[in-house]
Design a protein around this motif. Structure first.
Motif, PDB file in Angstrom:
ATOM      1  N   ALA A  19      -4.173  -1.179   0.792  1.00 46.87           N
ATOM      2  CA  ALA A  19      -4.401  -2.589   0.481  1.00 46.87           C
ATOM      3  C   ALA A  19      -5.835  -2.840   0.104  1.00 46.87           C
ATOM      4  O   ALA A  19      -6.146  -3.624  -0.814  1.00 46.87           O
ATOM      5  CB  ALA A  19      -3.984  -3.450   1.681  1.00 46.87           C
ATOM      6  N   HIS A  20      -6.763  -2.129   0.779  1.00 47.97           N
ATOM      7  CA  HIS A  20      -8.174  -2.300   0.474  1.00 47.97           C
ATOM      8  C   HIS A  20      -8.483  -1.802  -0.937  1.00 47.97           C
ATOM      9  O   HIS A  20      -9.211  -2.459  -1.694  1.00 47.97           O
ATOM     10  CB  HIS A  20      -9.010  -1.550   1.517  1.00 47.97           C
ATOM     11  CG  HIS A  20     -10.484  -1.582   1.206  1.00 47.97           C
ATOM     12  ND1 HIS A  20     -11.260  -2.719   1.395  1.00 47.97           N
ATOM     13  CD2 HIS A  20     -11.325  -0.621   0.720  1.00 47.97           C
ATOM     14  CE1 HIS A  20     -12.504  -2.453   1.035  1.00 47.97           C
ATOM     15  NE2 HIS A  20     -12.562  -1.167   0.619  1.00 47.97           N
ATOM     16  N   LEU A  22      -6.446  -1.529  -3.523  1.00 45.33           N
ATOM     17  CA  LEU A  22      -5.825  -2.421  -4.514  1.00 45.33           C
ATOM     18  C   LEU A  22      -6.629  -3.684  -4.681  1.00 45.33           C
ATOM     19  O   LEU A  22      -6.785  -4.186  -5.787  1.00 45.33           O
ATOM     20  CB  LEU A  22      -4.386  -2.737  -4.112  1.00 45.33           C
ATOM     21  CG  LEU A  22      -3.406  -1.560  -4.162  1.00 45.33           C
ATOM     22  CD1 LEU A  22      -2.033  -1.995  -3.637  1.00 45.33           C
ATOM     23  CD2 LEU A  22      -3.286  -1.042  -5.588  1.00 45.33           C
ATOM     24  N   ARG A  23      -7.127  -4.227  -3.544  1.00 46.08           N
ATOM     25  CA  ARG A  23      -7.933  -5.431  -3.644  1.00 46.08           C
ATOM     26  C   ARG A  23      -9.208  -5.142  -4.415  1.00 46.08           C
ATOM     27  O   ARG A  23      -9.686  -5.954  -5.205  1.00 46.08           O
ATOM     28  CB  ARG A  23      -8.237  -5.971  -2.239  1.00 46.08           C
ATOM     29  CG  ARG A  23      -7.064  -6.691  -1.594  1.00 46.08           C
ATOM     30  CD  ARG A  23      -7.545  -7.502  -0.390  1.00 46.08           C
ATOM     31  NE  ARG A  23      -8.168  -6.639   0.618  1.00 46.08           N
ATOM     32  CZ  ARG A  23      -7.516  -6.061   1.611  1.00 46.08           C
ATOM     33  NH1 ARG A  23      -6.215  -6.224   1.755  1.00 46.08           N
ATOM     34  NH2 ARG A  23      -8.150  -5.322   2.459  1.00 46.08           N
ATOM     35  N   GLY A  26      -8.419  -4.925  -8.111  1.00 42.26           N
ATOM     36  CA  GLY A  26      -8.124  -6.249  -8.649  1.00 42.26           C
ATOM     37  C   GLY A  26      -9.364  -7.055  -8.863  1.00 42.26           C
ATOM     38  O   GLY A  26      -9.477  -7.834  -9.812  1.00 42.26           O
ATOM     39  N   ALA A  27     -10.337  -6.894  -8.047  1.00 41.79           N
ATOM     40  CA  ALA A  27     -11.584  -7.618  -8.209  1.00 41.79           C
ATOM     41  C   ALA A  27     -12.427  -7.027  -9.326  1.00 41.79           C
ATOM     42  O   ALA A  27     -13.202  -7.719  -9.969  1.00 41.79           O
ATOM     43  CB  ALA A  27     -12.358  -7.613  -6.876  1.00 41.79           C
TER      44      ALA A  27
END
Length: 310
Positions: A19-20, A22-23, A26-27
Motif C-alpha cells: 500500500a505504501h 502504490l501510494r 500515485g503521488a
C-alpha cells in the motif's frame, strides 16, 4: 509466537508495504486516461504497468510494457494493388528507357532504327510518282493497236528504216493525185506510200528480214488515178472504182504470191503485221466479198478515211 501468528504478521507487513509503494507511485505521476480509439484509424501505442509482488518486495520499479497496434489503412485493397503496379511500372520504365534516351540525345538518331539504311522508294513514292511509258518508235507513231496473237513482233527500232521519210509532212492532194512530199519511197524501188504508212511498213519489213533473211516482196503500193483506170478496165469487178481505192491514198499494198503462197510466211505476217498497223481487211479474207489475201491496208489511215472494214 506461534507459526500461524508469525505468518499473519508477515502478510500484514507485506500488505502495508504494498500500500505504501502504490501510494508513493500515485503521488509521483498521475494515472493516464485511456481515450477510445475510432475504428479503422491508426491507434497510438498503449502502455500498461505491471507490478508483481516480487517487484514490490525487492523494491524494483515496474517497467512500462508497450503494445504496438498496427495501423490499418483506409485505402481499399484493389486500389493498393493498382498503386503498387503503377509504382513498379514507373520504376521499370525509368530503368529501361533511360539508357535509350541518353543514347538518342548523344547520337541524334532513334534507338529503334535498324542498322541497315533504308533503300528504294517508299509506298508514298510508288503511289505518287508519274508513270513513264516506253517511247513508241517513229516508224509506227500512227499505227493503232489491233487485237491479234501475242506473238506479234516488237516494234522497237534502234534506227529509222526510212531516213529520208518525213512522217510529219502534210498529206496533200486527192485520191490518186497526192503531192510528191506526201509520199515516201519504200525499200523496193518504184513503190511509194503515205509517210506514216511507209514508215510502219518499213519497220515491219525489218522484222520480216530478221526472221526470213530477205525483204518482203510487193506487187503494188500507191497507185495514181491513171493506173486505177487501167486496172479497172482490165480486171473489171476485181478492181476498185477509180478514185476510191486505198492504193490511191497510199494506204494499201499487194504482196507477191511467194508471200501469200507460203504458209509459214503468211502465218508470220498474220501474227505480226497488226503490231505495225497493217492488216488484211475482212472483205478480202476467205468468206468476204472478195478473196484477196495479198491485199493489206494501213488500219489507222483507213479508219481516218472512214472506210475500214476490220
Amino acid at each position: 509466537m506461534t507459526r500461524r501468528a508469525r505468518r499473519e504478521a508477515q502478510e500484514q507487513q507485506a500488505q502495508a508495504l504494498r500500500a505504501h509503494v502504490l501510494r508513493a507511485q500515485g503521488a509521483r505521476a498521475p494515472r493516464p486516461q485511456i481515450q477510445p480509439t475510432p475504428a479503422r484509424a491508426t491507434q497510438p501505442a498503449a502502455t500498461r504497468s505491471a507490478t508483481s509482488f516480487e517487484q514490490v518486495v525487492t523494491g524494483a520499479l515496474a517497467r512500462p510494457v508497450t503494445r504496438v497496434v498496427r495501423a490499418t489503412s483506409s485505402v481499399p485493397a484493389g486500389q493498393r494493388i493498382v498503386s503498387r503496379a503503377a509504382v513498379i511500372g514507373t520504376l521499370a520504365a525509368a530503368t529501361i528507357a533511360a539508357p535509350f534516351v541518353h543514347g538518342t540525345a548523344e547520337s541524334g538518331e532513334s534507338p529503334f532504327d535498324v542498322e541497315a539504311p533504308h533503300t528504294g522508294p517508299n509506298v508514298l513514292d510508288l503511289v505518287t510518282q508519274p508513270v513513264e511509258r516506253p517511247k513508241t518508235s517513229g516508224a509506227v507513231v500512227r499505227a493503232e493497236a489491233i487485237t491479234r496473237p501475242e506473238s506479234a513482233a516488237s516494234r522497237s527500232l534502234d534506227r529509222s528504216p526510212l531516213p529520208d521519210c518525213d512522217v510529219s509532212a502534210l498529206v496533200e492532194g486527192t485520191n490518186g493525185a497526192l503531192a510528191d512530199h506526201s509520199l515516201c519511197e519504200l525499200w523496193q524501188a518504184g513503190e511509194y506510200l503515205r509517210p506514216d504508212a511507209a514508215m510502219s511498213l518499213s519497220a515491219l519489213n525489218e522484222a520480216f528480214r530478221a526472221s526470213f533473211g530477205r525483204e518482203m516482196c510487193l506487187v503494188a503500193s500507191y497507185r495514181d488515178l491513171d493506173t486505177q483506170y487501167e486496172l479497172k478496165a482490165s480486171r473489171g469487178y476485181f478492181a476498185a472504182s477509180p478514185g476510191t481505192s486505198m492504193h490511191g491514198w497510199g494506204l494499201a499494198i499487194d504482196l507477191c504470191s511467194k508471200e501469200t503462197g507460203d504458209s509459214e510466211v503468211f502465218s508470220w505476217l498474220w501474227a505480226n503485221a497488226p503490231s505495225y498497223g497493217w492488216q488484211n481487211p475482212s472483205w478480202a479474207q476467205l468468206g468476204g466479198s472478195k478473196y484477196e489475201p495479198w491485199h493489206w491496208e494501213f488500219v489507222s489511215g483507213v479508219v481516218e478515211k472512214g472506210e475500214w472494214q476490220g
